[in-house]
Design an enzyme around this catalytic site. Structure first.
Site, PDB file in Angstrom:
ATOM      1  N   LEU A  33      41.798  27.701  48.267  1.00 27.46           N
ATOM      2  CA  LEU A  33      42.345  27.092  46.461  1.00 27.46           C
ATOM      3  C   LEU A  33      42.700  26.212  45.699  1.00 27.46           C
ATOM      4  O   LEU A  33      43.437  25.702  46.938  1.00 27.46           O
ATOM      5  CB  LEU A  33      43.846  28.506  46.997  1.00 27.46           C
ATOM      6  CG  LEU A  33      43.633  29.603  47.550  1.00 27.46           C
ATOM      7  CD1 LEU A  33      45.171  30.479  48.164  1.00 27.46           C
ATOM      8  CD2 LEU A  33      42.955  31.350  47.575  1.00 27.46           C
ATOM      9  N   HIS A  37      41.820  29.922  41.022  1.00 29.34           N
ATOM     10  CA  HIS A  37      42.505  31.395  42.004  1.00 29.34           C
ATOM     11  C   HIS A  37      44.101  31.920  41.313  1.00 29.34           C
ATOM     12  O   HIS A  37      44.747  32.228  40.996  1.00 29.34           O
ATOM     13  CB  HIS A  37      42.787  31.100  43.346  1.00 29.34           C
ATOM     14  CG  HIS A  37      41.613  30.291  43.839  1.00 29.34           C
ATOM     15  ND1 HIS A  37      40.963  29.409  44.173  1.00 29.34           N
ATOM     16  CD2 HIS A  37      40.941  31.729  44.291  1.00 29.34           C
ATOM     17  CE1 HIS A  37      39.571  29.464  45.452  1.00 29.34           C
ATOM     18  NE2 HIS A  37      39.315  30.854  45.137  1.00 29.34           N
ATOM     19  N   GLN A  61      28.423  38.310  53.160  1.00 33.18           N
ATOM     20  CA  GLN A  61      27.762  38.151  51.553  1.00 33.18           C
ATOM     21  C   GLN A  61      27.206  36.530  51.200  1.00 33.18           C
ATOM     22  O   GLN A  61      26.951  36.099  50.347  1.00 33.18           O
ATOM     23  CB  GLN A  61      28.602  37.811  50.632  1.00 33.18           C
ATOM     24  CG  GLN A  61      29.779  36.462  50.545  1.00 33.18           C
ATOM     25  CD  GLN A  61      31.240  37.096  49.621  1.00 33.18           C
ATOM     26  OE1 GLN A  61      31.654  38.078  49.990  1.00 33.18           O
ATOM     27  NE2 GLN A  61      31.385  36.224  48.685  1.00 33.18           N
ATOM     28  N   GLN A 148      35.770  35.832  35.705  1.00 35.02           N
ATOM     29  CA  GLN A 148      34.961  35.810  34.689  1.00 35.02           C
ATOM     30  C   GLN A 148      33.835  34.675  35.405  1.00 35.02           C
ATOM     31  O   GLN A 148      33.050  34.650  34.901  1.00 35.02           O
ATOM     32  CB  GLN A 148      35.734  35.006  33.052  1.00 35.02           C
ATOM     33  CG  GLN A 148      33.863  35.214  32.661  1.00 35.02           C
ATOM     34  CD  GLN A 148      33.549  36.493  32.309  1.00 35.02           C
ATOM     35  OE1 GLN A 148      34.024  37.072  32.164  1.00 35.02           O
ATOM     36  NE2 GLN A 148      32.140  36.263  32.172  1.00 35.02           N
ATOM     37  N   GLN A 153      28.894  38.741  39.489  1.00 35.37           N
ATOM     38  CA  GLN A 153      30.085  39.731  40.541  1.00 35.37           C
ATOM     39  C   GLN A 153      31.160  40.252  39.450  1.00 35.37           C
ATOM     40  O   GLN A 153      31.310  41.973  40.074  1.00 35.37           O
ATOM     41  CB  GLN A 153      30.869  38.690  40.976  1.00 35.37           C
ATOM     42  CG  GLN A 153      31.854  39.220  42.206  1.00 35.37           C
ATOM     43  CD  GLN A 153      32.692  37.919  42.987  1.00 35.37           C
ATOM     44  OE1 GLN A 153      32.066  37.400  43.782  1.00 35.37           O
ATOM     45  NE2 GLN A 153      33.723  37.655  42.645  1.00 35.37           N
ATOM     46  N   LEU A 184      35.669  24.765  37.751  1.00 34.59           N
ATOM     47  CA  LEU A 184      35.929  24.478  39.758  1.00 34.59           C
ATOM     48  C   LEU A 184      35.991  25.296  40.661  1.00 34.59           C
ATOM     49  O   LEU A 184      35.992  26.858  40.146  1.00 34.59           O
ATOM     50  CB  LEU A 184      38.366  25.409  39.518  1.00 34.59           C
ATOM     51  CG  LEU A 184      39.172  23.835  38.486  1.00 34.59           C
ATOM     52  CD1 LEU A 184      40.558  24.156  38.251  1.00 34.59           C
ATOM     53  CD2 LEU A 184      38.980  22.737  38.855  1.00 34.59           C
ATOM     54  N   ARG A 187      33.409  25.625  46.184  1.00 32.48           N
ATOM     55  CA  ARG A 187      32.720  24.124  46.394  1.00 32.48           C
ATOM     56  C   ARG A 187      32.706  22.559  46.147  1.00 32.48           C
ATOM     57  O   ARG A 187      31.554  21.655  46.508  1.00 32.48           O
ATOM     58  CB  ARG A 187      31.086  24.837  46.203  1.00 32.48           C
ATOM     59  CG  ARG A 187      30.851  25.930  47.029  1.00 32.48           C
ATOM     60  CD  ARG A 187      29.554  27.023  46.777  1.00 32.48           C
ATOM     61  NE  ARG A 187      29.043  28.022  48.475  1.00 32.48           N
ATOM     62  CZ  ARG A 187      29.191  28.821  47.771  1.00 32.48           C
ATOM     63  NH1 ARG A 187      29.798  29.383  46.895  1.00 32.48           N
ATOM     64  NH2 ARG A 187      29.193  30.006  48.505  1.00 32.48           N
TER      65      ARG A 187
HETATM   66  P1  AMP Z   1      36.530  32.338  46.211  1.00 31.81           P
HETATM   67  O1  AMP Z   1      37.629  32.274  46.296  1.00 31.81           O
HETATM   68  O2  AMP Z   1      35.362  31.898  45.036  1.00 31.81           O
HETATM   69  O3  AMP Z   1      35.098  33.870  46.131  1.00 31.81           O
HETATM   70  O4  AMP Z   1      36.844  33.585  44.727  1.00 31.81           O
HETATM   71  C1  AMP Z   1      37.691  33.667  44.509  1.00 31.81           C
HETATM   72  C2  AMP Z   1      38.046  34.779  43.192  1.00 31.81           C
HETATM   73  O5  AMP Z   1      38.428  33.606  42.285  1.00 31.81           O
HETATM   74  C3  AMP Z   1      36.773  34.994  41.982  1.00 31.81           C
HETATM   75  O6  AMP Z   1      37.127  36.121  41.105  1.00 31.81           O
HETATM   76  C4  AMP Z   1      36.370  34.305  41.620  1.00 31.81           C
HETATM   77  O7  AMP Z   1      36.105  34.682  40.412  1.00 31.81           O
HETATM   78  C5  AMP Z   1      37.359  33.990  40.962  1.00 31.81           C
HETATM   79  N1  AMP Z   1      37.782  32.156  40.436  1.00 31.81           N
HETATM   80  C6  AMP Z   1      36.921  31.237  41.321  1.00 31.81           C
HETATM   81  N2  AMP Z   1      36.754  29.990  40.634  1.00 31.81           N
HETATM   82  C7  AMP Z   1      37.465  29.976  38.900  1.00 31.81           C
HETATM   83  C8  AMP Z   1      37.779  29.638  38.070  1.00 31.81           C
HETATM   84  N3  AMP Z   1      37.475  28.531  38.334  1.00 31.81           N
HETATM   85  N4  AMP Z   1      38.445  29.623  37.572  1.00 31.81           N
HETATM   86  C9  AMP Z   1      39.153  31.075  37.611  1.00 31.81           C
HETATM   87  N5  AMP Z   1      38.329  32.299  38.701  1.00 31.81           N
HETATM   88  C10 AMP Z   1      37.219  31.481  39.424  1.00 31.81           C
END
Ligand code: AMP
Length: 284
Positions: A33, A37, A61, A148, A153, A184, A187
């Site tokens: 996180l 997040h 996925q 976004q 997705q 952010l 990865r």
């Molecule tokens: P993930 O853990 O990468 O699957 O992301 C979980 C949620 O966080 C998803 O809805 C992503 O779109 C969102 N998310 C990831 N990176 C960002 C970011 N830099 N800004 C806003 N939301 C994010």
């Protein structure tokens, strides 16, 4: 309220009941996180009385040559983040708990799941929608928050909720960036210093396209963004472009040159061993 960690569905049911009355917001994540997040958790809080965060690196996925086994897993730090953000329940199931060994049925993302990002990651969005629908059924939230940052997705989740009459409201959250523009991402921790310099070209290209949107149409916007990416293809390490597209936000089809209204300028590229995506919403 203290944070409860639920490691399986029975524990989730108990923790959910213990939340008491009020609206529940779900924030699905794969952990590791970061501030992006956190912004989703805060937005979730504005829409509900209780926030549930799921932490699950969903094997469905990831493609066979993707980063499932090395995806960052930082569970103890993740729990501290959730605690700081006032999360009520963290649902962190194992893959064995989520998927029956004889499972058959999956959600299909349809045609929209096979274009743009889906063309580079076959089956990815089927896996995303399958796990998200399962999380909706397990957590039964009133609202769910998605970034976004993963624009296709988000669009596909809205599509699934509309097409399958899923009783949840979807809230989209703006992309959180580093001061230098890098979006952010969990990865980003794979990036070396040199990788990171090259990776900045993604957000720079989007800003170049955005700046051009005031005076130019789709072709001019794409040209401005492409010029930045082509320059970065000569950096060390080079940026290896997967796609740059100006897409309809609802369908992810490329917009025509006469398109008016919102369009998403989206980019995906590899830098070293890391694949990165980013996008901005433009009004044409
Ligand atoms: P993930 O853990 O990468 O699957 O992301 C979980 C949620 O966080 C998803 O809805 C992503 O779109 C969102 N998310 C990831 N990176 C960002 C970011 N830099 N800004 C806003 N939301 C994010």
């Amino acid at each position: 309220m203290d944070l409860t960690v639920a490691a399986d569905r029975a524990a989730l049911d108990k923790a959910r009941d213990a939340l008491g009355p009020g609206r529940i917001a779900l924030v699905p994540t794969m952990g590791a996180l970061h501030e992006g997040h956190r912004s989703l958790m805060r937005l979730a809080r504005e829409h509900a009385d209780h926030v549930v965060v799921s932490v699950f690196v969903n094997p469905l996925q990831f493609g066979p040559n993707e980063d499932f086994s090395r995806y960052p897993r930082t569970f103890d730090a993740d729990l501290r983040v959730c605690e700081e953000e006032g999360v009520g329940v963290v649902f962190a199931p194992s893959a064995e708990d989520m998927y029956l060994p004889d499972r058959q049925v999956e959600v299909s993302a349809g045609g929209m799941g096979g274009v743009v990002e889906g063309a580079f990651r076959p089956g990815h969005f089927d896996g995303v929608l399958t796990v998200v629908l399962k999380l909706f059924n397990l957590v039964r939230p009133d609202v769910a928050v998605f970034g976004q940052k993963d624009a296709q997705q988000l669009a596909l989740i809205r599509r699934m909720v509309a097409d399958l009459d899923v009783p949840v409201s979807i809230v989209g959250a703006p992309t959180v960036r580093e001061p230098d523009g890098l979006a952010l991402s969990s990865r980003n921790r794979y990036l070396s210093e040199a990788d990171r310099r090259t990776a900045l070209a993604l957000s720079r290209a989007l800003r170049a396209g955005e700046a051009r949107a005031r005076t130019a149409g789709p072709a001019g916007i794409l040209d401005a963004a492409r010029a930045v990416l082509e320059e970065a293809a000569r950096f060390d390490p080079p940026l290896l472009l997967d796609y740059l597209i100006l897409a309809d936000p609802a369908t992810f089809a490329p917009v025509g040159d006469d398109h008016r209204g919102e369009a998403i300028l989206a980019v995906a590229a590899k830098v070293g061993t890391t694949r990165l995506i980013d996008n901005v919403v433009l009004t044409l």
